[in-house]
Scaffold this active site. Sequence first.
Site, PDB file in Angstrom:
ATOM      1  N   ARG A  28       0.844  -1.191   0.000  1.00 59.03           N
ATOM      2  CA  ARG A  28       0.000   0.000   0.000  1.00 59.03           C
ATOM      3  C   ARG A  28       0.886   1.250   0.000  1.00 59.03           C
ATOM      4  NH1 ARG A  28      -2.285  -3.791   3.416  1.00 59.03           N
ATOM      5  NH2 ARG A  28      -4.419  -4.419   2.861  1.00 59.03           N
ATOM      6  N   LYS A  54      -2.322  -2.279   7.835  1.00 58.98           N
ATOM      7  CA  LYS A  54      -3.756  -2.095   7.985  1.00 58.98           C
ATOM      8  C   LYS A  54      -4.348  -3.151   8.904  1.00 58.98           C
ATOM      9  CE  LYS A  54      -7.954  -1.661   5.172  1.00 58.98           C
ATOM     10  NZ  LYS A  54      -8.502  -1.664   3.795  1.00 58.98           N
ATOM     11  N   HIS A 100      -3.066   2.754  -6.048  1.00 58.01           N
ATOM     12  CA  HIS A 100      -3.663   1.514  -5.553  1.00 58.01           C
ATOM     13  C   HIS A 100      -3.913   0.511  -6.683  1.00 58.01           C
ATOM     14  CE1 HIS A 100      -5.314  -0.537  -2.070  1.00 58.01           C
ATOM     15  NE2 HIS A 100      -6.308  -0.966  -2.817  1.00 58.01           N
ATOM     16  N   ARG A 119      -1.628  -2.656  -6.979  1.00 56.20           N
ATOM     17  CA  ARG A 119      -1.957  -3.874  -6.239  1.00 56.20           C
ATOM     18  C   ARG A 119      -2.934  -4.730  -7.041  1.00 56.20           C
ATOM     19  NH1 ARG A 119      -1.287  -4.343  -0.874  1.00 56.20           N
ATOM     20  NH2 ARG A 119      -3.444  -4.926  -0.387  1.00 56.20           N
ATOM     21  N   HIS A 162      -3.947  -9.341   2.569  1.00 56.95           N
ATOM     22  CA  HIS A 162      -5.390  -9.252   2.678  1.00 56.95           C
ATOM     23  C   HIS A 162      -5.884 -10.013   3.907  1.00 56.95           C
ATOM     24  CE1 HIS A 162      -6.200  -8.256  -1.831  1.00 56.95           C
ATOM     25  NE2 HIS A 162      -5.941  -7.190  -1.096  1.00 56.95           N
ATOM     26  N   TYR A 204      -2.138 -19.144   8.779  1.00 54.31           N
ATOM     27  CA  TYR A 204      -0.835 -18.789   8.216  1.00 54.31           C
ATOM     28  C   TYR A 204      -0.208 -17.666   9.048  1.00 54.31           C
ATOM     29  CZ  TYR A 204      -1.872 -21.214   3.798  1.00 54.31           C
ATOM     30  OH  TYR A 204      -2.153 -22.140   2.845  1.00 54.31           O
TER      31      TYR A 204
END
Length: 402
Positions: free
Chosen positions: A241, A268, A331, A334, A357, A367
């Site tokens: 980002r 984020k 953006h 991405r 994400h 994970y």
Amino acid sequence: MPLTDIKIRQAKPADKPIKLADTAGLYLEVKPSGSKLWRYRYRIAGRENLFAIGEYPQVSLADARKARDDARELIRQGRHPAHARQTERTRQINANALTFKAIAEEWIEKKRSRWAPYYLMQVERGMKKDIYPRIGRLPIRSVTAADVLAILDRATKRGAEVVALNLRQWCSQVFRYAVATLRADHDPASALRGAVIRPPVNHSRPMDRDEIAAFLRKLQGFGGHRTTVIALRLLLLTFVRTIEMRKAEWTEVDLAAAEWRIPPEKMKMRRLHIVPLSTQAVALLTELKGITGAGRWLFPNHRRPHDVMSATTVNHALMSLGFASATVTAHDFRATASTRLHEMGLRSDFIELQLAHVERNRVRAAYNHADHLAERAAMMQTWGDWLDAVAADNPSARNAKG
């Protein structure tokens, strides 16, 4: 006989104070200095008391009589009007100290540890730029819905509808906090839901192969700062980002290990994020280290070296390159990487992990930040090589769709 305004105006001072009686204990005292003072004589528990109402003409005859009548009602309740006035004055002083700004800053302080740094910056900037100049000094109980609406209208008129929506939400949360702590009676901002129409969401759009090639060609001839060119290239290579790129610090980058570790507080989703660096990214970062490596930030602000690159620098650079903001934004890099890597047949798990994400599936959410790091590093190198091939117009790049 009751006083009249004419009689009061014509009253002349003498060597001693003169008392001009009105009715029901009210009288005007004319001092030798010429000042004319309203007084009200009354009794509580058999003792005579005197209540100073104010000075004529600042307090008119009608106002003095009203003040006497109000005082008489207090006396019936056994209360001294002077005591009641002092209580009200103290209450007003306390209310004036409870300004919107004071309570908003208290609310922000309580929320600070729960917010991401970027969101905290948004709130504080919105308060200082839009809210405090309008209602910051007002006692919070005196702020009306009309006051808040004026703030929203100013933001809307400059085309910042999303900002206006955030301003209403933040004001509402401050009012609700004040109500919960017994310093306000209601939330006037709640009445303004729907006052600002949310603009259509501009979803990120992946660039096709020709757009990527055009972008890379134009970037080679960009006349701006070299650090801006490197930032744009790295955004495309790493697909982090923009905020994560702008606030990157040299302590987070290990060129020898070809890794960039972004700490949780900058992400984020508040989780450590590892970005494997392709040879192309390492080369760019090595060059950048020779430019900004002596400082803290990878991309310091050119005007304020102790701050980071402005949030608008990247988009302004894109516009300078001829890409209108509605066509390509930072953006979109991405979305571009995600789409093209999926088309190349790379595993969705690896791509989503690298995009940082949120994983809604509880099993897959297990994970951690180092999962499949070797595979992700290989994916990032594949991506860097593919971009090189696009830039060179190598036919092998056309093996990927788009």
